[in-house]
Design a protein around this motif. Structure first.
Motif, PDB file in Angstrom:
ATOM      1  N   GLY A 106     -53.887  57.852 -67.787  1.00 34.65           N
ATOM      2  CA  GLY A 106     -53.973  58.807 -66.680  1.00 34.65           C
ATOM      3  C   GLY A 106     -55.334  59.471 -66.526  1.00 34.65           C
ATOM      4  N   ALA A 107     -56.341  59.012 -67.263  1.00 35.07           N
ATOM      5  CA  ALA A 107     -57.685  59.610 -67.128  1.00 35.07           C
ATOM      6  C   ALA A 107     -58.222  59.447 -65.710  1.00 35.07           C
ATOM      7  CB  ALA A 107     -58.649  58.974 -68.128  1.00 35.07           C
ATOM      8  N   CYS A 108     -57.714  58.458 -65.000  1.00 36.82           N
ATOM      9  CA  CYS A 108     -58.198  58.191 -63.641  1.00 36.82           C
ATOM     10  C   CYS A 108     -57.681  59.194 -62.614  1.00 36.82           C
ATOM     11  CB  CYS A 108     -57.788  56.779 -63.218  1.00 36.82           C
ATOM     12  SG  CYS A 108     -56.031  56.407 -63.456  1.00 36.82           S
ATOM     13  N   VAL A 109     -56.668  59.977 -62.973  1.00 33.02           N
ATOM     14  CA  VAL A 109     -55.998  60.819 -61.971  1.00 33.02           C
ATOM     15  C   VAL A 109     -56.698  62.171 -61.751  1.00 33.02           C
ATOM     16  CG1 VAL A 109     -53.809  61.841 -61.245  1.00 33.02           C
ATOM     17  CG2 VAL A 109     -53.798  59.745 -62.596  1.00 33.02           C
ATOM     18  N   GLY A 110     -57.092  62.806 -62.850  1.00 28.76           N
ATOM     19  CA  GLY A 110     -57.567  64.189 -62.778  1.00 28.76           C
ATOM     20  C   GLY A 110     -58.663  64.453 -61.762  1.00 28.76           C
ATOM     21  N   ASP A 111     -59.655  63.588 -61.696  1.00 29.02           N
ATOM     22  CA  ASP A 111     -60.774  63.835 -60.785  1.00 29.02           C
ATOM     23  C   ASP A 111     -60.713  62.971 -59.533  1.00 29.02           C
ATOM     24  OD1 ASP A 111     -61.995  65.832 -62.273  1.00 29.02           O
ATOM     25  OD2 ASP A 111     -62.984  64.378 -63.584  1.00 29.02           O
ATOM     26  N   CYS A 112     -59.559  62.339 -59.299  1.00 21.17           N
ATOM     27  CA  CYS A 112     -59.438  61.470 -58.122  1.00 21.17           C
ATOM     28  C   CYS A 112     -59.264  62.322 -56.863  1.00 21.17           C
ATOM     29  CB  CYS A 112     -58.244  60.533 -58.279  1.00 21.17           C
ATOM     30  SG  CYS A 112     -57.835  59.636 -56.762  1.00 21.17           S
ATOM     31  N   PRO A 113     -60.238  62.274 -55.921  1.00 19.75           N
ATOM     32  CA  PRO A 113     -60.118  63.128 -54.735  1.00 19.75           C
ATOM     33  C   PRO A 113     -58.938  62.733 -53.844  1.00 19.75           C
ATOM     34  CG  PRO A 113     -62.056  61.706 -54.570  1.00 19.75           C
ATOM     35  CD  PRO A 113     -61.486  61.512 -55.939  1.00 19.75           C
ATOM     36  N   ALA A 114     -58.620  61.445 -53.781  1.00 20.07           N
ATOM     37  CA  ALA A 114     -57.497  61.033 -52.930  1.00 20.07           C
ATOM     38  C   ALA A 114     -56.182  61.575 -53.499  1.00 20.07           C
ATOM     39  CB  ALA A 114     -57.445  59.511 -52.807  1.00 20.07           C
ATOM     40  N   ALA A 115     -56.078  61.587 -54.839  1.00 19.52           N
ATOM     41  CA  ALA A 115     -54.860  62.118 -55.471  1.00 19.52           C
ATOM     42  C   ALA A 115     -54.745  63.623 -55.240  1.00 19.52           C
ATOM     43  CB  ALA A 115     -54.873  61.812 -56.966  1.00 19.52           C
ATOM     44  N   LEU A 116     -55.897  64.284 -55.182  1.00 18.26           N
ATOM     45  CA  LEU A 116     -55.922  65.727 -54.966  1.00 18.26           C
ATOM     46  C   LEU A 116     -55.437  66.084 -53.556  1.00 18.26           C
ATOM     47  CD1 LEU A 116     -56.971  68.266 -56.523  1.00 18.26           C
ATOM     48  CD2 LEU A 116     -59.132  67.953 -55.314  1.00 18.26           C
ATOM     49  N   TYR A 117     -55.779  65.222 -52.605  1.00 14.84           N
ATOM     50  CA  TYR A 117     -55.476  65.526 -51.211  1.00 14.84           C
ATOM     51  C   TYR A 117     -54.232  64.829 -50.679  1.00 14.84           C
ATOM     52  CZ  TYR A 117     -59.672  68.269 -50.678  1.00 14.84           C
ATOM     53  OH  TYR A 117     -60.614  69.257 -50.794  1.00 14.84           O
ATOM     54  N   SER A 118     -53.735  63.829 -51.417  1.00 12.16           N
ATOM     55  CA  SER A 118     -52.545  63.130 -50.953  1.00 12.16           C
ATOM     56  C   SER A 118     -51.616  62.884 -52.140  1.00 12.16           C
ATOM     57  CB  SER A 118     -52.945  61.802 -50.305  1.00 12.16           C
ATOM     58  OG  SER A 118     -51.826  60.960 -50.227  1.00 12.16           O
ATOM     59  N   PRO A 119     -50.487  63.599 -52.193  1.00 15.10           N
ATOM     60  CA  PRO A 119     -49.579  63.449 -53.338  1.00 15.10           C
ATOM     61  C   PRO A 119     -49.069  62.007 -53.494  1.00 15.10           C
ATOM     62  CG  PRO A 119     -48.784  65.110 -51.746  1.00 15.10           C
ATOM     63  CD  PRO A 119     -50.000  64.517 -51.166  1.00 15.10           C
ATOM     64  N   ALA A 120     -49.109  61.245 -52.410  1.00 20.53           N
ATOM     65  CA  ALA A 120     -48.614  59.862 -52.484  1.00 20.53           C
ATOM     66  C   ALA A 120     -49.578  58.958 -53.235  1.00 20.53           C
ATOM     67  CB  ALA A 120     -48.408  59.327 -51.069  1.00 20.53           C
ATOM     68  N   PHE A 121     -50.830  59.388 -53.355  1.00 17.31           N
ATOM     69  CA  PHE A 121     -51.832  58.525 -53.970  1.00 17.31           C
ATOM     70  C   PHE A 121     -52.067  58.890 -55.419  1.00 17.31           C
ATOM     71  CE2 PHE A 121     -55.910  56.883 -55.169  1.00 17.31           C
ATOM     72  CZ  PHE A 121     -55.985  55.674 -54.527  1.00 17.31           C
ATOM     73  N   ASN A 122     -51.833  57.946 -56.315  1.00 14.77           N
ATOM     74  CA  ASN A 122     -52.031  58.184 -57.731  1.00 14.77           C
ATOM     75  C   ASN A 122     -52.509  56.891 -58.393  1.00 14.77           C
ATOM     76  OD1 ASN A 122     -51.409  58.218 -60.584  1.00 14.77           O
ATOM     77  ND2 ASN A 122     -50.284  60.119 -60.216  1.00 14.77           N
ATOM     78  N   PRO A 123     -53.779  56.848 -58.825  1.00 11.11           N
ATOM     79  CA  PRO A 123     -54.316  55.592 -59.353  1.00 11.11           C
ATOM     80  C   PRO A 123     -53.551  55.073 -60.579  1.00 11.11           C
ATOM     81  CG  PRO A 123     -55.900  57.408 -59.622  1.00 11.11           C
ATOM     82  CD  PRO A 123     -54.799  57.918 -58.764  1.00 11.11           C
ATOM     83  N   ARG A 124     -53.040  55.995 -61.385  1.00 13.81           N
ATOM     84  CA  ARG A 124     -52.279  55.557 -62.557  1.00 13.81           C
ATOM     85  C   ARG A 124     -51.011  54.822 -62.114  1.00 13.81           C
ATOM     86  NH1 ARG A 124     -49.474  59.783 -66.728  1.00 13.81           N
ATOM     87  NH2 ARG A 124     -48.466  58.280 -68.077  1.00 13.81           N
ATOM     88  N   ASN A 125     -50.339  55.359 -61.098  1.00 13.09           N
ATOM     89  CA  ASN A 125     -49.151  54.683 -60.558  1.00 13.09           C
ATOM     90  C   ASN A 125     -49.480  53.325 -59.981  1.00 13.09           C
ATOM     91  OD1 ASN A 125     -46.970  56.231 -61.051  1.00 13.09           O
ATOM     92  ND2 ASN A 125     -47.020  57.332 -59.097  1.00 13.09           N
ATOM     93  N   ILE A 126     -50.619  53.264 -59.276  1.00 11.64           N
ATOM     94  CA  ILE A 126     -51.015  51.980 -58.687  1.00 11.64           C
ATOM     95  C   ILE A 126     -51.212  50.950 -59.802  1.00 11.64           C
ATOM     96  CG2 ILE A 126     -52.881  50.809 -57.416  1.00 11.64           C
ATOM     97  CD1 ILE A 126     -53.170  53.425 -55.781  1.00 11.64           C
TER      98      ILE A 126
END
Lengths: 152, 288
Positions: free
Chosen positions: A28-48
């Motif tokens: 999940g290190a990819c999630v914390g600073d991901c701007p898309a995850a910050l602005y869109s709850p549907a977007f989560n790189p770890r989930n992808i």
């Protein structure tokens, strides 16, 4: 329980940058600073990445896939301790989506523009005039025949 | 000092004021930009790359080949072109199998990628080749203005490829704006992305709004940047945001070389400030 779709994972392995998805250990290190995850709850790189490990083709490269909300900022590339380069896995998934024709229309129009004019932004009488006013030379010509051979 | 400039599509077609300001300021610094014939779109690192990475890399390699044939390093002024050409150059230099695949394709047009030139963002030429002191010596009129810098993403990341600066704590743009007289102001959303690449427009809209509001709050006179795509999102995008949310943002967006040009004594028209959608009149009053 979902079964792993290995066929899809093998396909992903063949695209540049796709193979690294195998090394994701879901930290999940990819999630914390991901701007898309910050602005869109549907977007989560770890989930992808989890869906990539499961080979969830329908969700990842279906018509409404969340992958197209990636900002391409490369922050996950910086943060990943496993050199998965999540952004590159996402772009590899986009390549598969394009092959299937489930991509947003903007992708095709950029490609067509490069095929037709060699550029993503086409020149116009206004752009020519502006260049002249600023003391710039006429814009150079793109050898379209050469591009055509490479785009076939 | 000689380089092959790669201006790309956004700058040459949509924002030629950026090309004009690069050419004029680099001439003032004694840097020779040798224009080469035959470049195409870099191609675009977002949508074109999303369609087909191998073709994207092949077209990028074709552009690099043109610089190799001339024996000159490529200098880029757009973060998108920098991303595409640097990434392609990096991967082709490090992956012989990929290089072979791309060269098979390039054979069709009689070209071969060799891997013997570098791709540089022009700000690194200022810092590393000319040196900050040399840039400073070209400044005739230090501009006493407050700048909030927006780095954008692709100048710095991925850092293993770009090798420009620390991606979390960069200083290169601060140093360059400061030698032209500006005071750099930190703001909350300094490293936020402009969001341009997202398909659903609500995401970039919110990001852009947050970045601009953070700058407004910081008390800076303008936003300083080096990427035409971010510029698009903040200059034109700001007009749309102001209408949509009935807010008055009015943050002028200035490309670094326009600012350097003004400090070298060029007029606002010389560097094309009149072409911006968000007018810089208030800021210009302070330095006239």
């Amino acid at each position: 329980m979902k079964l792993v779709n290995f066929k899809f994972r093998h396909k992903l392995n063949t695209i540049i940058g796709g193979e690294a998805h195998n090394f994701c250990y879901q930290c999940g290190a990819c999630v914390g600073d991901c701007p898309a995850a910050l602005y869109s709850p549907a977007f989560n790189p770890r989930n992808i990445l989890l869906e990539a490990l499961l080979g969830d083709e329908e969700s990842l490269v279906g018509p409404d896939s969340v992958i197209w909300d990636c900002t391409n900022c490369n922050t996950c590339y910086e943060r990943c301790p496993q050199a998965v380069r999540p952004v590159e896995v996402i772009i590899a998934l986009k390549n598969i989506s394009f092959e299937k024709g489930t991509n947003p229309p903007g992708v095709k129009s950029i490609l067509d523009s490069v095929k037709e004019s060699g550029r993503t932004v086409k020149t116009s009488s206004l752009s020519d005039r502006r260049r002249k006013e600023l003391g710039l030379k006429e814009i150079s010509i793109v050898p379209l025949e050469e591009l055509k051979k490479l785009l076939e | 000092m000689k380089y092959a400039p790669f201006f790309g599509c956004m700058i040459s077609v949509k924002y030629p004021q950026m090309e004009a300001s690069v050419r004029k300021t680099m001439a003032n610094l004694g840097v020779e930009l040798v224009d080469l014939e035959g470049f195409s779109c870099c191609p675009d690192p977002i949508y074109f790359k999303a369609a087909d990475k191998l073709t994207w890399m092949t077209l990028a390699a074709r552009n690099i080949c043109i610089a190799e044939e001339a024996g000159l390093d490529l200098v880029t002024m757009c973060s998108g072109c920098t991303a595409t050409l640097s990434e392609a150059n990096f991967h082709l230099k490090h992956d012989p199998e990929l290089k072979e695949k791309v060269n098979q394709r390039l054979k069709k047009i009689g070209k071969e990628y060799k891997g013997n030139v570098s791709v540089r963002h022009i700000v690194t030429v200022l810092r590393d080749d000319l040196g900050i002191e040399k840039v400073k010596s070209s400044v005739k009129k230090p501009l006493n203005l407050k700048v909030a810098i927006h780095y954008g993403c692709h100048l710095l990341k991925p850092s293993e490829i770009m090798r420009v600066d620390d991606p979390d704590h960069p200083t290169i743009l601060e140093r360059l704006f400061e030698v032209a007289g500006a005071e750099t102001i930190k703001h909350e959303k300094q490293v936020l992305c402009c969001g341009k690449a997202c398909t659903h427009e609500e995401i970039p809209e919110k990001m852009t709004y947050d970045v601009l509001s953070s700058i407004k709050k910081s008390g800076a006179d303008f936003m300083g940047l080096i990427c035409p795509t971010c510029f698009d999102e903040f200059d034109l995008g700001q007009i749309n945001l102001s209408r949509k949310f009935s807010v008055d943002l009015k943050v002028p967006i200035i490309y670094y070389f326009q600012f350097l040009g003004l400090s070298q004594g060029l007029s606002p028209e010389d560097v094309g400030l009149h072409l911006h959608k968000t007018k810089a009149d208030e800021m210009l009053k302070k330095i006239s």
